[in-house]
Motif scaffolding. Structure first.
Motif, short mmCIF file in Angstrom:
data_model
loop_
_atom_site.label_atom_id
_atom_site.label_comp_id
_atom_site.label_asym_id
_atom_site.label_seq_id
_atom_site.Cartn_x
_atom_site.Cartn_y
_atom_site.Cartn_z
N ASN A 186 0.77 -1.01 0.04
CA ASN A 186 0.00 0.13 0.13
C ASN A 186 0.87 1.15 0.12
N TYR A 187 2.01 1.26 0.39
CA TYR A 187 3.12 2.31 0.53
C TYR A 187 4.49 1.89 -0.15
N PRO A 188 4.39 1.82 -1.48
CA PRO A 188 5.48 1.27 -2.03
C PRO A 188 6.69 2.00 -1.95
N ALA A 189 6.74 3.20 -1.40
CA ALA A 189 8.05 3.77 -1.15
C ALA A 189 8.88 3.29 0.01
N ILE A 190 8.33 1.93 0.69
CA ILE A 190 8.86 1.18 1.63
C ILE A 190 9.81 0.05 1.03
N PRO A 191 10.89 0.22 1.02
CA PRO A 191 11.69 -1.02 0.30
C PRO A 191 11.27 -2.39 0.65
N ARG A 192 11.30 -3.05 -0.28
CA ARG A 192 10.90 -4.65 0.07
C ARG A 192 12.06 -5.24 0.93
N VAL A 193 11.67 -6.20 1.94
CA VAL A 193 12.98 -7.05 2.52
C VAL A 193 12.67 -8.23 2.04
N SER A 194 13.75 -8.78 1.39
CA SER A 194 13.92 -10.28 0.90
C SER A 194 15.25 -10.87 0.90
N ASP B 43 14.15 -13.35 6.54
CA ASP B 43 14.72 -14.61 7.22
C ASP B 43 15.12 -14.13 8.88
N GLY B 44 14.37 -12.96 9.42
CA GLY B 44 14.68 -12.75 10.73
C GLY B 44 15.89 -11.94 10.96
N ILE B 45 16.79 -11.85 10.03
CA ILE B 45 17.99 -11.16 10.06
C ILE B 45 17.98 -9.54 9.91
N PHE B 46 18.12 -8.76 11.03
CA PHE B 46 17.97 -7.17 10.82
C PHE B 46 19.05 -6.70 10.23
N ASN B 47 18.95 -6.68 8.48
CA ASN B 47 20.24 -6.36 7.92
C ASN B 47 19.88 -4.79 7.28
N LEU B 48 20.77 -4.48 6.43
CA LEU B 48 20.57 -3.17 5.88
C LEU B 48 19.30 -2.88 5.15
N GLN B 49 18.77 -3.93 4.47
CA GLN B 49 17.32 -3.86 3.74
C GLN B 49 16.49 -3.50 4.81
#
Length: 451
Positions: free
Chosen positions: A206-214, A217-223
């Motif tokens: 709904n808010y495409p400005a938010i980058p997708r996380v893929s 995996d439960g790892i809080f990475n830069l994405q």
């Protein structure tokens, strides 16, 4: 009830005796007694039993929907539901309970309604059907349907559609707020991080400005950090990339909204949205890398604090590990169960973090070899990344199977490749992320070649 896990019936429910924004008392009521009270306040004990059961199933499910979605907590309140019929269900403190209603609630209090394909308790909106009407169930209308011979399930289908199911005998457990109690940030890991990743991805539709996380995996990475920052920016929160309590519940509030979880048009929550890759708890008899990671933390804590026994990270949760967990829990005022639940895990990681940031002078020269307490992944920077790369340089110089690495302080693709090769050789998850087990293996290889 952890966020968007399989629903459970709460032991207790906190009722606000007024409208949400009205100053009023909050009272804690056993869930089963709450439903008996609501049913006795809203329907008549002389109605046909099928009508009574259909109404009670709607009342149970409505309340469970409020608890499951943390409808009010995600809005900053400290209760689960109100007693205002403008918003919720009619609850009268200390009222008498009808005997037949009490017996029916005892029989079905842990059953609830779902939409087929969803695990979320359905938003079973209803009204009395006389002085007020709505798109959901009509309470007086259920009487007529029961008199026609309809059973409770058929009555519910009549109002909510053919594509509903009833979940029977759901487990009962304490209602635990979903916020983990500690901020999540770059380097954090676990099912709570995975929950945030999934919710941000759905909000991002709904808010495409938010980058997708893929992957999620439960790892809080830069994405994940970038997605959190953009979410915070859009919704007027401090854009620091840290998921504290305010950001956690704002994410949940917006997620509830985009999925319409509090509406008859609810999108629902699929089973795949509730599956786990991290165990809910670790206990005696368990084995694997999650156990080994807990043992690693406890071993380091035991090395620097002689109140705790030193244990060997062997990946098996035996009596020695259970004893160490009990000792730890007792030392920090927790119930000494010997089971690593979410609260115990976060306390262990907090104590570990305190230790590595306050190391005694005599070990500072070797402090680089102690796991830094955060997961390192592609794109991250810092002294801990630089230390990792120094270890990898030595390893790659002695083992041609490991890709060469340059010390830059930035976790680049060459660093990730070397990490993956070591993980593959050790039988660890090959994800290129350096958690405590990968770090321990890298240090062990480095020490071997440095001797």
């Amino acid at each position: 009830m952890p966020t968007y896990s399989i629903p459970t019936i709460p032991t207790n429910i906190i009722v606000h005796l007024g409208r949400p924004d009205q100053p009023a008392r909050n009272i804690t009521v056993p869930f089963i007694e709450y439903i008996k009270n609501v049913a006795s306040s809203e329907i008549y004990p002389t109605w046909p039993e099928s009508a009574i059961r259909a109404n009670i199933l709607s009342q149970i499910t409505f309340a469970l929907n409020r608890v499951y979605t943390e409808w009010y907590r995600s809005r900053g309140y400290d209760f689960d539901i109100t007693n205002s019929t403008q918003y919720d269900q009619f609850f009268v403190e200390n009222r008498d309970i009808f005997d037949n209603i009490s017996k029916i609630v005892d029989d079905i209090f842990n059953n609830y309604v779902v939409r087929q394909g969803s695990i979320a308790p359905y938003f079973t909106q209803y009204c009395n059907g006389t002085t007020s009407t709505c798109d959901g169930l009509s309470q007086w209308g259920t009487v007529e349907l029961a008199n026609r011979g309809m059973v409770p399930y058929e009555i519910l289908q009549y109002y909510y559609g053919d594509d509903i199911n009833i979940v029977f005998n759901a487990p009962v457990q304490e209602n635990i707020p979903s916020y983990p109690g500690v901020p999540l940030r770059l380097g954090s890991a676990g099912e709570d991080v995975r929950t945030i990743q999934r919710q941000l991805n759905r909000i991002g539709d709904n808010y495409p400005a938010i980058p997708r996380v893929s992957p999620t995996d439960g790892i809080f990475n830069l994405q994940t950090d970038a997605a959190v920052r953009k979410f915070q920016q859009i919704f007027n929160l401090t854009a620091d990339g840290i998921v504290g309590k305010a950001t956690w519940y704002k994410i949940k509030y917006i997620y509830n909204g985009v999925k319409n979880l509090g509406e008859l048009t609810s999108e629902g929550v699929s089973l795949s949205e509730a599956d786990r890759i991290y165990a809910t708890e670790l206990k005696e008899g368990d084995s694997g890398n999650q156990v080994r990671a807990i043992q690693y933390y406890l071993a380091v804590i035991g090395y620097f604090d002689d109140r705790f026994p030193f244990i060997t990270p062997d990946g098996f949760f035996g009596p020695e590990t259970a004893g160490a967990v009990r000792t730890f829990q007792q030392a920090f005022g927790m119930e000494p169960t010997g089971v690593v639940d979410r609260d115990t895990w976060y306390k262990i990681s907090q104590v570990y973090d305190d230790i590595i940031h306050n190391l005694p002078q005599e070990v500072l020269s070797e402090s680089d070899e102690i796991y830094p307490g955060r997961n390192l992944s592609l794109g991250m920077t810092g002294d801990d990344v630089q230390a990792l790369q120094r270890f990898l340089v030595v390893i790659s110089q002695n083992d041609p199977a490991i890709s060469p690495v340059t010390v830059t302080g930035t976790f680049d693709s060459a660093t990730e490749a070397a990490v993956r090769e070591i993980q593959r050789e050790r039988g660890l998850p090959v994800n290129g992320v350096v958690g405590p087990l990968t770090w321990a293996r890298v240090v062990a290889l480095y020490q071997q070649y440095e001797e």
